[in-house]
Design a protein around this motif. Sequence first.
Motif, PDB file in Angstrom:
ATOM      1  N   LYS A 196       0.812  -1.209   0.000  1.00  0.00           N
ATOM      2  CA  LYS A 196       0.000   0.000   0.000  1.00  0.00           C
ATOM      3  C   LYS A 196       0.848   1.262   0.000  1.00  0.00           C
ATOM      4  CE  LYS A 196      -4.170  -2.004   2.034  1.00  0.00           C
ATOM      5  NZ  LYS A 196      -4.909  -1.923   0.753  1.00  0.00           N
ATOM      6  N   ASP A 208      -2.459  -0.087  -3.204  1.00  0.00           N
ATOM      7  CA  ASP A 208      -3.577   0.801  -2.854  1.00  0.00           C
ATOM      8  C   ASP A 208      -4.234   1.372  -4.107  1.00  0.00           C
ATOM      9  OD1 ASP A 208      -1.263   2.261  -3.396  1.00  0.00           O
ATOM     10  OD2 ASP A 208      -1.926   3.981  -2.196  1.00  0.00           O
ATOM     11  N   ASP A 211      -6.419  -1.343  -5.572  1.00  0.00           N
ATOM     12  CA  ASP A 211      -7.677  -1.495  -4.832  1.00  0.00           C
ATOM     13  C   ASP A 211      -8.706  -0.443  -5.255  1.00  0.00           C
ATOM     14  OD1 ASP A 211      -6.596  -3.615  -3.442  1.00  0.00           O
ATOM     15  OD2 ASP A 211      -5.977  -2.391  -1.727  1.00  0.00           O
TER      16      ASP A 211
END
Length: 632
Positions: A196, A208, A211
């Motif tokens: 992330k 991240d 996502d």
Amino acid sequence: DLWSIAPGKPSMEMFLISAILAALLLAPFALKTFCPYAWMDLLYFGDLVRILVRFVSRRRRRPLFFALDRFLEQSSAHPDRPFVVFEGESYTYAYADKRSNRIAHALRSHRGYEAGDTVALFMGNEPAFMFTWLALAKLGSPVALLNHNIRSKSLLHCFNCCKARVLIAAPELKEAVEDVLPSLMEQGVTILLMSKQCDTPGIEGFSDKVDQASDAPLPRSLRSQITFKSPAVYIYTSGTTGLPKAALVNQNRLLTALVVLSSNGVKTNDVIYLNLPLYHTAGFIIGFIGSIETGSTIILKRKFSASQFWDDCRKYNVTVIQYIGEVMRYLCSTPKKDNDKDHKVRLAIGNGVRAEIWREFTRRFGNIQIREFYASTEGNVGFVNYAGKTGAIGRVNFFHKMLFPYALVQYDTERDEPIRDANGLCLEAPRGETGLLVSKITDIAPFVGYAQNEEQTEKKRLRNVLKKGDLYFNTGDLMRIDEDNFIYFQDRVGDTFRWKGENVATTEVSDILTISDCLKEANVYGVQVPGHEGRIGMAAVTVNKDTPFDGSKLYDHVASYLPSYARPRFIRIQNAVEVTGTFKQMKMKLVEEGFDPGLIQDPLYILDDRERSYKPLTAEVHSAIVSGSMKL
């Protein structure tokens, strides 16, 4: 009228009918006696025809059909079927499709990437590896599959030789990337870490962004420029000289590879245990791409574990396993258990298993069909032991040779070259004798070569083999064909040896050793160890006069540059490294002498991981290795 023949008065017609019926009844027995493999040969020929028909029909499809398109077909037809199971988590075909879409969208929106750029993937065995490859395929990007064990000089070399513009790495490989970060930054490489966030300047956190990205399908237009000759993946192989070479696997070859598992009897409902590295041909093409063709479920492991192997097979109802020779031996070396045959595995696909291990494996673990095959990443010929002959890598027949012309030619291992006649042509090895396997380079069986390495590509081309002007691929493998047309692997030629399932280039190891403080020259070779597959690394070295040999420093040096399987286990200190008149290092005598301190007067050392040093190799240690009480 045959039906009106009087009883007791045989006719010519009745005699002929009886003869035909008798011939039909006796034919199977005659075939089994005089041509025991004829039926299997016909079935295999049928498989070859089916593979060819399927391949040709896919080649004719428009728009062009690639391996990725087969995955898209499977995810559309079976969205809820488990695609990969990893560490207790199951990911369906639909999930893999959508996750790869997210990765592709996140990458597409990144300023350091353009669709079609070559990307290097630096990851171990995990679902993210598969999802990322699918994403890059959707973007039309060739992918370099980096061995996650390589470091420093080798890592930079492998990255650079495929002209990658982007490096995507797993979080646990952050330190390895940081070691070469200055060089990568000088080249303007975009470096993405599958985490992330990342606090190292020059390396960006990427997961991240994945996502948050869309999971909508990617437009086909992004890969409209891709042809069958376009590079799909680069798979690295250690050759006879130098650093690892990037074998170019184009889209056509990957399309051909789709049928490998299905042609070996793997079905949609099979569960495949994949514990071989995904950066290798076996793990990637046979395990991953092969499962895409059949729509099977993959049980993915980070690495091979002999102690967990059968428990995993029982837990996940595995029906098909992959192997290399070492895997079989490790499994046979585990303590015997009452439930050794308590599993659903019916088929094992792989290569490199010795005859005695083959027999022990089936005796101990049950009636598992072993489908041994021969192939290489860059090669243009392969064999399949479809008849199940113990110890053979395949069976040769007329149909196979018609499609893929090959020959076994006599080879001079001392001069390291094929033996030629007065006309300069190679001499074929007589039946039953060992020869070098060479395969004719044709449109059906092409040899693409290595990326950015024309010198090594040319070395694999052999000219004027059976007639003037012909061109063959030099496999570098010595084979033997017996009287029943079964072919057996004998040995490798050149400077490559195989240990722990990995090919090790001796020149690469030699180069690493000679940049250490204390060593002047290094002659690296592989030696056989009783009870172990392959050959383990050994180096005959000379020491700098003003720098004494330091076992601890040398250990630290090789550990920082080489993966564990490539580190020389034995060191032999000589006054001078022997060379030929053409300055080639002499290895044959060294290989034959091995590592026995009772026969060798030179100082010998053994790598000791616990002491993190090279320690003197004593007679007691040598005895422990030979007896099997000490494993390497």
